[in-house]
Enzyme design. Structure first.
Site, PDB file in Angstrom:
ATOM      1  N   THR A  32       0.813  -1.206   0.000  1.00 15.25           N
ATOM      2  CA  THR A  32       0.000   0.000   0.000  1.00 15.25           C
ATOM      3  C   THR A  32       0.851   1.262   0.000  1.00 15.25           C
ATOM      4  O   THR A  32       1.938   1.302   0.594  1.00 15.25           O
ATOM      5  CB  THR A  32      -0.915   0.033   1.239  1.00 15.25           C
ATOM      6  OG1 THR A  32      -1.576   1.294   1.335  1.00 15.25           O
ATOM      7  CG2 THR A  32      -0.126  -0.172   2.524  1.00 15.25           C
ATOM      8  N   TYR A  40      -1.997  -0.215  10.274  1.00 13.60           N
ATOM      9  CA  TYR A  40      -2.165  -0.873   8.977  1.00 13.60           C
ATOM     10  C   TYR A  40      -0.925  -0.678   8.115  1.00 13.60           C
ATOM     11  O   TYR A  40      -0.346  -1.640   7.597  1.00 13.60           O
ATOM     12  CB  TYR A  40      -3.400  -0.315   8.266  1.00 13.60           C
ATOM     13  CG  TYR A  40      -3.450  -0.631   6.786  1.00 13.60           C
ATOM     14  CD1 TYR A  40      -3.481  -1.952   6.344  1.00 13.60           C
ATOM     15  CD2 TYR A  40      -3.459   0.382   5.830  1.00 13.60           C
ATOM     16  CE1 TYR A  40      -3.514  -2.251   4.987  1.00 13.60           C
ATOM     17  CE2 TYR A  40      -3.500   0.096   4.488  1.00 13.60           C
ATOM     18  CZ  TYR A  40      -3.524  -1.223   4.069  1.00 13.60           C
ATOM     19  OH  TYR A  40      -3.556  -1.512   2.725  1.00 13.60           O
TER      20      TYR A  40
END
Length: 332
Positions: free
Chosen positions: A117, A141
């Protein structure tokens, strides 16, 4: 046909990748616990209902199907949720990845393509983010995805397993043929959340943060079509299996759109003037992040051909209105 194990293949990106694999002549074997994925999205190869935290189940999948490569997509992915459940994110995103890598080594599987990501970069106030930009994860995350990357790099450096890591920017849109698309039990990503309001299933769309250091005060993101992301995985898989290239690649467009711009474009595409309410920014959100994808173009021959914002919203809206989406008995 050669088999590719796709962890998380029942999810949004995973189902698009599986469709691309099938078209390219591979057999995608989906390994998914269906916690956020959908059984009915697994249309292009077999489904193994399993969890990457279950080492025995992961090993059994390799023993049964003998995949030539892995596309590892299974993860927990909510920035906001990760702030309240950091240990769950560490277990799934880091230890789950470790289990996949251990099974690969045990069973002689020599190639992995990993879904990471752009959140690992943190805030990028100006300019485009390259693969050489410094990392500054601002949520559990992002921290756990960066830790998973490091595990993969370590294994690759030891020899025997080729790897490619894609740092996605904001994946959106849906299959124009409407076989698959983005369906979430609680829509949290920007475009599907906006379209839930256009569809009337949510009363109002909330803009989280209107005082950021951006031209209109709202977050700026780089939106890339799911089909373009799937195409990158096919190109990347071929390159890794052929031993031609590996490493780290951004997947985005090089253009940013603010939350307000997405809202207004969605109103134009749908023809519906849904209401909007301003709210406080969420923990872990970054103000602006836009990609530089020159490396993917130069080394993989990849480009984001379908990633115009209007195309992304139109494809997502068409999927939101189609029969497959509207028939929940066919999912889960």
């Amino acid at each position: 046909m050669d088999r590719i194990l796709v962890t998380g293949g029942a999810g949004f990106v995973g189902s698009h990748v599986c469709k691309g694999l099938r078209r390219a002549g591979w057999t995608p074997v989906t390994f998914d616990n269906l916690a956020t994925g959908w059984q009915d999205a697994v249309k292009f190869g077999p489904l193994l209902n399993g969890d990457i935290l279950n080492r025995a189940a992961v090993g059994a999948a390799f023993a049964e199907w003998n995949p030539v490569a892995v596309i590892h997509l299974a993860a927990l992915t909510s920035v906001e949720e990760s702030v309240s459940r950091p240990e769950a994110y560490r277990q799934c995103n880091v230890e789950g990845t470790r289990n996949v890598l251990d099974a690969m080594r045990e069973h002689g599987c020599r190639a992995i393509v990993f879904s990471s990501t752009c959140a690992v970069y943190g805030n990028a106030a100006s300019g485009l983010v390259t693969e050489q930009s410094s990392t500054n994860p601002e949520s559990p995350y992002a921290e756990t995805k960066l830790a998973a990357e490091e595990l993969i790099f370590d294994v690759s450096a030891g020899g025997g397993i080729g790897s490619m890591i894609f740092r996605y920017f904001n994946v959106a849109g849906s299959d124009p043929e409407q076989e698959i698309g983005e369906r979430r039990r609680i829509p949290s990503n920007l475009i599907p959340a906006v379209l839930e309001c256009a569809a009337g299933t949510q009363a109002v769309f909330e803009i989280f943060g209107t005082d950021l250091a951006t031209p209109d005060g709202t977050c700026i993101r780089d939106f890339v079509h799911a089909n373009d992301v799937a195409d990158a995985h096919i190109l990347g898989l071929r390159a890794v299996l052929d031993g031609k290239v590996g490493g780290l690649f951004n997947l985005g467009t090089g253009k940013g759109n603010s939350v307000r711009e997405v809202v207004e474009r969605s109103r134009l595409v749908t023809g519906i003037g849904f209401p909007v309410r301003e709210a406080a920014r969420r923990p872990g959100d970054v103000a602006r992040i836009v990609s530089d994808c020159a490396r993917a173009r130069a080394e993989l021959g990849w480009s984001a051909q379908s990633s115009q914002l209007e195309t992304i919203i139109t494809d997502a809206w068409n999927w939101r209105r189609c029969e497959a989406y509207a028939s929940p008995a066919g999912f889960g």
